[in-house]
Design a protein around this motif. Structure first.
Motif, PDB file in Angstrom:
ATOM      1  N   THR A  37      -9.329  -2.061  -5.269  1.00 27.53           N
ATOM      2  CA  THR A  37      -8.592  -1.543  -4.116  1.00 27.53           C
ATOM      3  C   THR A  37      -8.461  -3.101  -2.438  1.00 27.53           C
ATOM      4  O   THR A  37      -8.517  -3.163  -2.445  1.00 27.53           O
ATOM      5  CB  THR A  37      -9.594  -0.267  -2.740  1.00 27.53           C
ATOM      6  N   GLY A  38     -10.030  -4.134  -3.730  1.00 24.05           N
ATOM      7  CA  GLY A  38      -9.574  -5.538  -2.671  1.00 24.05           C
ATOM      8  C   GLY A  38     -10.701  -5.153  -1.585  1.00 24.05           C
ATOM      9  O   GLY A  38     -10.788  -5.791  -0.446  1.00 24.05           O
ATOM     10  N   GLN A  39     -11.429  -4.023  -1.262  1.00 21.80           N
ATOM     11  CA  GLN A  39     -12.365  -4.707  -0.635  1.00 21.80           C
ATOM     12  C   GLN A  39     -13.548  -5.796  -0.511  1.00 21.80           C
ATOM     13  O   GLN A  39     -13.529  -5.602  -1.970  1.00 21.80           O
ATOM     14  CB  GLN A  39     -13.178  -3.042  -0.579  1.00 21.80           C
ATOM     15  N   HIS A  40     -13.387  -6.084   0.016  1.00 25.32           N
ATOM     16  CA  HIS A  40     -14.720  -7.650  -0.312  1.00 25.32           C
ATOM     17  C   HIS A  40     -14.487  -8.115  -1.020  1.00 25.32           C
ATOM     18  O   HIS A  40     -15.245  -9.226  -1.517  1.00 25.32           O
ATOM     19  CB  HIS A  40     -16.455  -6.668  -1.149  1.00 25.32           C
ATOM     20  N   GLY A  63      -5.376  -4.540  -2.842  1.00 27.58           N
ATOM     21  CA  GLY A  63      -5.781  -5.759  -1.316  1.00 27.58           C
ATOM     22  C   GLY A  63      -5.989  -5.337  -0.062  1.00 27.58           C
ATOM     23  O   GLY A  63      -5.476  -5.520   0.868  1.00 27.58           O
ATOM     24  N   LYS A  64      -6.522  -3.904  -0.298  1.00 25.70           N
ATOM     25  CA  LYS A  64      -6.545  -3.199   0.996  1.00 25.70           C
ATOM     26  C   LYS A  64      -8.126  -3.424   1.715  1.00 25.70           C
ATOM     27  O   LYS A  64      -9.134  -2.449   1.335  1.00 25.70           O
ATOM     28  CB  LYS A  64      -6.804  -2.122   0.813  1.00 25.70           C
ATOM     29  N   SER A  65      -9.000  -4.736   2.054  1.00 23.16           N
ATOM     30  CA  SER A  65     -10.112  -4.824   2.706  1.00 23.16           C
ATOM     31  C   SER A  65     -10.039  -4.861   3.945  1.00 23.16           C
ATOM     32  O   SER A  65     -11.271  -5.399   3.989  1.00 23.16           O
ATOM     33  CB  SER A  65      -9.978  -6.504   2.010  1.00 23.16           C
ATOM     34  N   ALA A  70     -12.935   3.814   8.897  1.00 30.03           N
ATOM     35  CA  ALA A  70     -12.169   4.511   8.781  1.00 30.03           C
ATOM     36  C   ALA A  70     -10.476   3.949   8.856  1.00 30.03           C
ATOM     37  O   ALA A  70      -9.841   4.276   7.619  1.00 30.03           O
ATOM     38  CB  ALA A  70     -11.700   5.176  10.076  1.00 30.03           C
ATOM     39  N   GLU A  71      -9.872   2.488   9.367  1.00 33.55           N
ATOM     40  CA  GLU A  71      -8.755   1.628   8.719  1.00 33.55           C
ATOM     41  C   GLU A  71      -9.192   1.700   7.459  1.00 33.55           C
ATOM     42  O   GLU A  71      -8.123   1.553   6.598  1.00 33.55           O
ATOM     43  CB  GLU A  71      -8.420   0.644   9.424  1.00 33.55           C
ATOM     44  N   GLN A  72      -9.880   0.867   6.580  1.00 37.73           N
ATOM     45  CA  GLN A  72      -9.783   0.601   5.277  1.00 37.73           C
ATOM     46  C   GLN A  72      -9.958   2.027   5.197  1.00 37.73           C
ATOM     47  O   GLN A  72      -9.344   1.654   3.520  1.00 37.73           O
ATOM     48  CB  GLN A  72     -11.546  -0.509   5.212  1.00 37.73           C
ATOM     49  N   THR A  73     -11.073   2.593   4.718  1.00 37.47           N
ATOM     50  CA  THR A  73     -11.211   3.931   3.861  1.00 37.47           C
ATOM     51  C   THR A  73      -9.465   4.862   3.942  1.00 37.47           C
ATOM     52  O   THR A  73      -8.990   5.443   3.224  1.00 37.47           O
ATOM     53  CB  THR A  73     -12.186   5.629   4.347  1.00 37.47           C
ATOM     54  N   VAL A  78      -3.794   5.335   1.254  1.00 44.33           N
ATOM     55  CA  VAL A  78      -2.638   5.672   1.168  1.00 44.33           C
ATOM     56  C   VAL A  78      -1.713   5.123  -0.472  1.00 44.33           C
ATOM     57  O   VAL A  78      -0.858   5.324  -0.712  1.00 44.33           O
ATOM     58  CB  VAL A  78      -2.100   5.363   2.658  1.00 44.33           C
ATOM     59  N   ALA A  79      -2.367   3.910  -0.329  1.00 43.17           N
ATOM     60  CA  ALA A  79      -2.338   2.552  -1.273  1.00 43.17           C
ATOM     61  C   ALA A  79      -2.340   3.445  -2.543  1.00 43.17           C
ATOM     62  O   ALA A  79      -1.364   3.634  -3.751  1.00 43.17           O
ATOM     63  CB  ALA A  79      -2.749   1.670  -1.315  1.00 43.17           C
ATOM     64  N   PHE A  80      -3.843   4.269  -3.024  1.00 43.29           N
ATOM     65  CA  PHE A  80      -3.986   4.617  -3.578  1.00 43.29           C
ATOM     66  C   PHE A  80      -3.610   6.230  -4.505  1.00 43.29           C
ATOM     67  O   PHE A  80      -2.828   6.168  -5.303  1.00 43.29           O
ATOM     68  CB  PHE A  80      -5.340   5.246  -4.328  1.00 43.29           C
ATOM     69  N   GLU A  81      -2.950   6.688  -3.491  1.00 45.29           N
ATOM     70  CA  GLU A  81      -2.027   8.110  -3.432  1.00 45.29           C
ATOM     71  C   GLU A  81      -0.598   7.362  -4.309  1.00 45.29           C
ATOM     72  O   GLU A  81      -0.100   8.174  -5.508  1.00 45.29           O
ATOM     73  CB  GLU A  81      -1.444   8.184  -2.335  1.00 45.29           C
TER      74      GLU A  81
END
Length: 366
Positions: A37-40, A63-65, A70-73, A78-81
């Motif tokens: 997911t790109g977190q961290h 790349g959602k980091s 809330a913004e990250q989650t 949205v991207a994973f869906e």
């Protein structure tokens, strides 16, 4: 052919996903893909990082980091869906307790895709920890639960989970640890930038610290560093420093002793190369509490609580709280203890991922 997504949202997650992915290779009837997911995310993640773990680069890198929790989650959901709707996995496997664990579990279940949670049932009892909320919510909607130790099962049953869906498989972090500790030959370590320092110091402590509750509070951070500086007068400390920690030390004007040797963030195997031979590890990490126990290395955890109580009850870990005085006291105690064989924790034998796949294959009828 059954399709499984393994979700990782941070570097420690990839270390948990790696043995699960490696074990999936036994099953010709299952296609297993890593979703990152790109977190961290950080720039140190390169092909070498994935070679260390013996896994390919993730097929999906979202790349959602950035942003708030809330913004990250929300961005991850949205991207994973979109990925799930396009590729239609038969099962989503999440690990640990980061925001992507929560986000991808919720997204999958709303798309009627089953979810399996690896490291299920861990609880610190501290709802001020974002990770604790992620654990509880993920476990509230998962279909299968894979626990690392008996406390996980106890917690899940107390929360009303079906005992028939809870599987005591052991610890995938220990799978990854054993896989890599046997790959630290001279041909691997001779190019490590930390090797000259390790050889020069001989005897040292190893340190990691990154939790906001420790590094974002000036009073707490000052007290911890004061203790570290005192420890370093007698025993040098090797400290791969997290960017957040470095930023806050500079912002607060807190100085580390010259006997605390800072390094940039390290790949898993180089970090292991250092801490496995340390006289004591000082950390606020969850994973290191387990890994040090598995190798019998003394660990002082700079936290008020732990979701891994077996590392204290059966292992080599001790909770010091966040008071600098307590940290100093517990480190001094740890240094007085003679070396002992690594304790045996049930299921911490390097085969947890194999047991996970035995259960997943039955669930998928693969």
């Amino acid at each position: 052919m059954k399709k499984v997504f393994l979700v990782a949202g941070a570097r420690p997650n990839l270390m948990k996903v790696a043995p699960v992915f490696r074990a999936s290779r036994r099953w010709d009837s299952i296609e297993c893909d890593i979703v990152y997911t790109g977190q961290h995310y950080d720039r140190e993640m390169s092909q070498v990082f994935f070679e260390d773990l013996d896994i390919p680069e993730p097929r999906f890198n979202m790349g959602k980091s950035t942003g708030t929790h809330a913004e990250q989650t929300g961005a991850i959901m949205v991207a994973f869906e979109k990925i799930c709707m396009e590729h239609k996995p038969d099962l989503v496997v999440v690990v640990g307790d980061v925001n992507s664990t929560l986000a991808c579990s919720i997204t999958a279940r709303k798309l009627h895709i089953p979810v399996a949670h690896v490291e299920a049932g861990l609880r610190s009892g501290d709802l001020d920890m974002p990770e604790e909320i992620n654990r509880i919510v993920t476990d509230s909607i998962s279909n299968l639960y894979f626990t690392t130790e008996e406390h996980g099962r106890t917690n899940l049953i107390a929360e009303g989970k079906d005992p028939g869906l809870v599987f005591d498989v052991g610890n995938v972090m220990i799978d990854n640890l054993f896989h890599n500790v046997n790959r630290l030959g001279d041909e691997v370590t001779r190019d490590y930038r930390s090797r000259p320092l390790k050889e020069k110091l001989g005897s040292y402590a190893f340190m990691t610290m990154h939790r906001p509750s420790n590094v974002d509070n000036e009073e707490i951070l000052s007290g911890i560093v004061k203790a570290l500086n005192t420890i370093a007068e007698k025993l040098p400390i090797v400290f791969p420093i997290h960017p957040r920690t470095a930023k806050m030390l500079e912002e607060f004007g807190i100085k580390l002793s010259d006997n605390i040797h800072t390094l940039p963030p390290l790949a898993f195997r180089e970090s292991l190369y250092l801490w496995k031979d340390a006289r004591v590890v000082i950390t606020d990490s969850g994973g290191l509490q387990e890994e040090t126990t598995a190798l019998g290395v003394r660990c002082v955890t700079v936290r008020e609580n732990t979701e891994r109580p077996c590392t204290i009850e059966l292992g080599t870990n001790v909770l010091a709280g966040v008071s600098g005085e307590r940290v100093l006291e517990e480190v001094e105690k740890a240094l007085q203890i003679q070396d002992e064989p690594a304790p045996e924790i049930p299921g911490w034998d390097g085969k947890a991922a194999e047991r996970i796949w035995d259960r997943l294959a039955k669930f998928l009828k693969a």
